[in-house]
Design a protein around this motif. Structure first.
Motif, PDB file in Angstrom:
ATOM      1  N   GLY A 134      -5.857  16.926  17.458  1.00 12.72           N
ATOM      2  CA  GLY A 134      -5.335  16.169  16.333  1.00 12.72           C
ATOM      3  C   GLY A 134      -6.331  15.952  15.216  1.00 12.72           C
ATOM      4  N   ALA A 135      -5.790  15.636  14.037  1.00 11.73           N
ATOM      5  CA  ALA A 135      -6.577  15.282  12.856  1.00 11.73           C
ATOM      6  C   ALA A 135      -6.245  13.847  12.506  1.00 11.73           C
ATOM      7  CB  ALA A 135      -6.244  16.214  11.694  1.00 11.73           C
ATOM      8  N   ALA A 136      -7.245  12.972  12.500  1.00  6.12           N
ATOM      9  CA  ALA A 136      -6.995  11.537  12.506  1.00  6.12           C
ATOM     10  C   ALA A 136      -7.657  10.801  11.356  1.00  6.12           C
ATOM     11  CB  ALA A 136      -7.484  10.932  13.825  1.00  6.12           C
ATOM     12  N   LEU A 137      -7.059   9.659  11.056  1.00  8.07           N
ATOM     13  CA  LEU A 137      -7.624   8.597  10.232  1.00  8.07           C
ATOM     14  C   LEU A 137      -7.799   7.401  11.152  1.00  8.07           C
ATOM     15  CD1 LEU A 137      -8.294   7.154   7.506  1.00  8.07           C
ATOM     16  CD2 LEU A 137      -5.827   6.730   7.274  1.00  8.07           C
ATOM     17  N   ASP A 143     -11.134   1.326  16.388  1.00  5.46           N
ATOM     18  CA  ASP A 143     -10.251   0.233  16.803  1.00  5.46           C
ATOM     19  C   ASP A 143      -8.777   0.622  16.740  1.00  5.46           C
ATOM     20  OD1 ASP A 143      -9.671  -2.311  17.705  1.00  5.46           O
ATOM     21  OD2 ASP A 143      -9.949  -3.297  15.768  1.00  5.46           O
ATOM     22  N   PHE A 144      -8.429   1.617  15.921  1.00  8.00           N
ATOM     23  CA  PHE A 144      -7.028   1.998  15.716  1.00  8.00           C
ATOM     24  C   PHE A 144      -7.039   3.403  15.119  1.00  8.00           C
ATOM     25  CE2 PHE A 144      -3.055   1.955  13.149  1.00  8.00           C
ATOM     26  CZ  PHE A 144      -2.140   1.502  14.094  1.00  8.00           C
ATOM     27  N   THR A 145      -6.173   4.276  15.637  1.00  5.29           N
ATOM     28  CA  THR A 145      -6.168   5.674  15.208  1.00  5.29           C
ATOM     29  C   THR A 145      -4.756   6.136  14.897  1.00  5.29           C
ATOM     30  OG1 THR A 145      -8.112   6.197  16.558  1.00  5.29           O
ATOM     31  CG2 THR A 145      -6.726   8.044  15.882  1.00  5.29           C
ATOM     32  N   VAL A 146      -4.589   6.865  13.793  1.00  4.90           N
ATOM     33  CA  VAL A 146      -3.317   7.499  13.453  1.00  4.90           C
ATOM     34  C   VAL A 146      -3.631   8.960  13.154  1.00  4.90           C
ATOM     35  CG1 VAL A 146      -2.497   5.317  12.519  1.00  4.90           C
ATOM     36  CG2 VAL A 146      -3.403   7.032  10.957  1.00  4.90           C
ATOM     37  N   GLN A 147      -2.674   9.854  13.432  1.00  7.39           N
ATOM     38  CA  GLN A 147      -3.012  11.252  13.277  1.00  7.39           C
ATOM     39  C   GLN A 147      -1.807  12.174  13.266  1.00  7.39           C
ATOM     40  OE1 GLN A 147      -5.302  12.695  16.722  1.00  7.39           O
ATOM     41  NE2 GLN A 147      -4.445  11.035  17.937  1.00  7.39           N
ATOM     42  N   LYS A 148      -2.085  13.419  12.892  1.00 11.45           N
ATOM     43  CA  LYS A 148      -1.198  14.530  13.150  1.00 11.45           C
ATOM     44  C   LYS A 148      -1.708  15.176  14.431  1.00 11.45           C
ATOM     45  CE  LYS A 148       0.273  15.632   8.414  1.00 11.45           C
ATOM     46  NZ  LYS A 148       0.339  16.697   7.365  1.00 11.45           N
ATOM     47  N   GLN A 149      -0.849  15.258  15.445  1.00  7.36           N
ATOM     48  CA  GLN A 149      -1.319  15.628  16.777  1.00  7.36           C
ATOM     49  C   GLN A 149      -0.346  16.583  17.459  1.00  7.36           C
ATOM     50  OE1 GLN A 149      -1.508  12.377  19.647  1.00  7.36           O
ATOM     51  NE2 GLN A 149      -3.412  13.200  20.474  1.00  7.36           N
ATOM     52  N   ARG A 150      -0.893  17.500  18.257  1.00  9.55           N
ATOM     53  CA  ARG A 150      -0.059  18.391  19.057  1.00  9.55           C
ATOM     54  C   ARG A 150       0.418  17.639  20.296  1.00  9.55           C
ATOM     55  NH1 ARG A 150       0.776  24.053  20.049  1.00  9.55           N
ATOM     56  NH2 ARG A 150       1.268  24.439  22.251  1.00  9.55           N
ATOM     57  N   ILE A 151       1.742  17.521  20.422  1.00 12.23           N
ATOM     58  CA  ILE A 151       2.352  16.828  21.555  1.00 12.23           C
ATOM     59  C   ILE A 151       3.483  17.704  22.090  1.00 12.23           C
ATOM     60  CG2 ILE A 151       3.596  14.760  22.320  1.00 12.23           C
ATOM     61  CD1 ILE A 151       2.250  13.274  19.981  1.00 12.23           C
ATOM     62  N   GLU A 152       3.370  18.119  23.329  1.00  6.70           N
ATOM     63  CA  GLU A 152       4.380  18.952  23.989  1.00  6.70           C
ATOM     64  C   GLU A 152       4.738  20.163  23.134  1.00  6.70           C
ATOM     65  OE1 GLU A 152       7.652  16.484  25.106  1.00  6.70           O
ATOM     66  OE2 GLU A 152       6.502  15.434  26.662  1.00  6.70           O
ATOM     67  N   GLY A 185       4.052  13.018   3.279  1.00  8.12           N
ATOM     68  CA  GLY A 185       3.055  12.260   2.543  1.00  8.12           C
ATOM     69  C   GLY A 185       1.795  11.964   3.333  1.00  8.12           C
ATOM     70  N   PRO A 186       0.862  11.201   2.746  1.00  2.61           N
ATOM     71  CA  PRO A 186      -0.424  10.898   3.373  1.00  2.61           C
ATOM     72  C   PRO A 186      -0.285  10.003   4.601  1.00  2.61           C
ATOM     73  CG  PRO A 186      -0.455  10.433   1.007  1.00  2.61           C
ATOM     74  CD  PRO A 186       0.970  10.645   1.382  1.00  2.61           C
ATOM     75  N   LEU A 187      -1.269  10.109   5.493  1.00  2.00           N
ATOM     76  CA  LEU A 187      -1.420   9.129   6.568  1.00  2.00           C
ATOM     77  C   LEU A 187      -1.963   7.843   5.954  1.00  2.00           C
ATOM     78  CD1 LEU A 187      -3.180  11.162   9.431  1.00  2.00           C
ATOM     79  CD2 LEU A 187      -0.736  10.921   8.980  1.00  2.00           C
ATOM     80  N   ARG A 188      -1.469   6.709   6.459  1.00  2.00           N
ATOM     81  CA  ARG A 188      -1.909   5.417   5.939  1.00  2.00           C
ATOM     82  C   ARG A 188      -2.140   4.439   7.091  1.00  2.00           C
ATOM     83  NH1 ARG A 188      -0.163   4.899   0.421  1.00  2.00           N
ATOM     84  NH2 ARG A 188       0.109   2.662   0.563  1.00  2.00           N
ATOM     85  N   ILE A 189      -3.237   3.713   7.012  1.00  3.92           N
ATOM     86  CA  ILE A 189      -3.480   2.565   7.889  1.00  3.92           C
ATOM     87  C   ILE A 189      -3.490   1.324   7.014  1.00  3.92           C
ATOM     88  CG2 ILE A 189      -5.127   1.338   9.348  1.00  3.92           C
ATOM     89  CD1 ILE A 189      -6.059   3.981  10.449  1.00  3.92           C
ATOM     90  N   VAL A 190      -2.683   0.349   7.394  1.00  2.00           N
ATOM     91  CA  VAL A 190      -2.634  -0.929   6.695  1.00  2.00           C
ATOM     92  C   VAL A 190      -3.118  -2.006   7.662  1.00  2.00           C
ATOM     93  CG1 VAL A 190      -1.187  -2.570   5.462  1.00  2.00           C
ATOM     94  CG2 VAL A 190      -0.659  -0.120   5.364  1.00  2.00           C
TER      95      VAL A 190
END
Length: 224
Positions: A102-105, A114-123, A160-165
């Motif tokens: 995956g590619a993460a923010l 502490d917290f991760t969001v991403q585009k990830q390969r799943i199944e 759109g973009p990944l966002r962490i709030v």
């Protein structure tokens, strides 16, 4: 979906929508000329990242145990009293082949991620992760984790973009604005309620040794 979950999403969309006229810019890197010297490079060699055609490209790092994946990170002046928003466009340049790649923010505190969001390969597919927890039980069973299933949304560039709030002791995973100007909220979680420091990171990991997979980051921006 439980009433509390639905309320949380509604509040997130209402409270954290873009308010450019009121936001204070904490940091921005468009990667168009050179990498800002405010970034701290952790565990990456000079061969693992590059600036190309106005974007930052990073080689996916092999799967590692614990929280040791290399990253580019920046610590910034915001606290749990602030509503901070980090966003970055993420493009997968080479197809992921390993489950979990995956590619993460990431949101950071003084101890690490502490917290991760991403585009990830799943199944076998590319999805936004973490996914959305949807309630599948009966009234009164909302407190039972077994009564939820996780729904994953395909990770398209058009979304759109990944966002962490971050707000208080919670962080929210949002994506947008899309090409139609829409935002999506997928996940939220409690985070460190008393961090000594906070920041964000770009991290690409979960790959297989010997692979040469690259991802691209564009227009990294943090406001509060």
């Amino acid at each position: 979906m439980s009433p509390l979950r639905r309320l949380a999403i509604v509040l997130a969309l209402t409270a954290f929508g873009p308010r450019a006229g009121h936001a204070e810019l904490l940091f921005e890197d468009r990667f168009d000329k050179e990498l800002s010297d405010r970034w701290e490079i952790v565990g990456l060699t000079k061969e693992d990242y590059r600036l190309r055609n106005g974007g930052l490209e990073v080689r996916i790092q092999p799967q590692q145990g614990g929280d040791k994946t290399p990253m580019l990170k920046i610590m910034l002046p915001f606290t749990i009293e602030d509503t901070a928003i980090a966003s970055v466009e993420v493009t997968v340049l080479d197809e992921f082949t390993r489950e979990g790649e995956g590619a993460a923010l990431c949101l950071l505190d003084e101890t690490g991620v502490d917290f991760t969001v991403q585009k990830q390969r799943i199944e076998g597919g590319l999805f936004f992760a973490p996914g959305e927890y949807r309630f599948a039980g009966k009234d009164g069973e909302e407190g039972n984790p077994a009564k939820y299933h996780v729904h994953y949304t395909p990770a398209t560039n058009a979304a759109g973009p990944l966002r962490i709030v971050t707000r208080g002791d919670h962080a929210y995973f949002m994506v947008g604005p899309s090409e139609e100007g829409k935002y999506q909220t997928f996940f939220h979680s409690a985070v460190n309620p008393k961090p000594k420091r906070r920041g964000f990171a770009l991290r690409a990991g979960g790959g297989k040794p010997g692979d040469n997979h690259w991802v691209r980051y564009d227009n990294f921006r943090v406001t509060k």
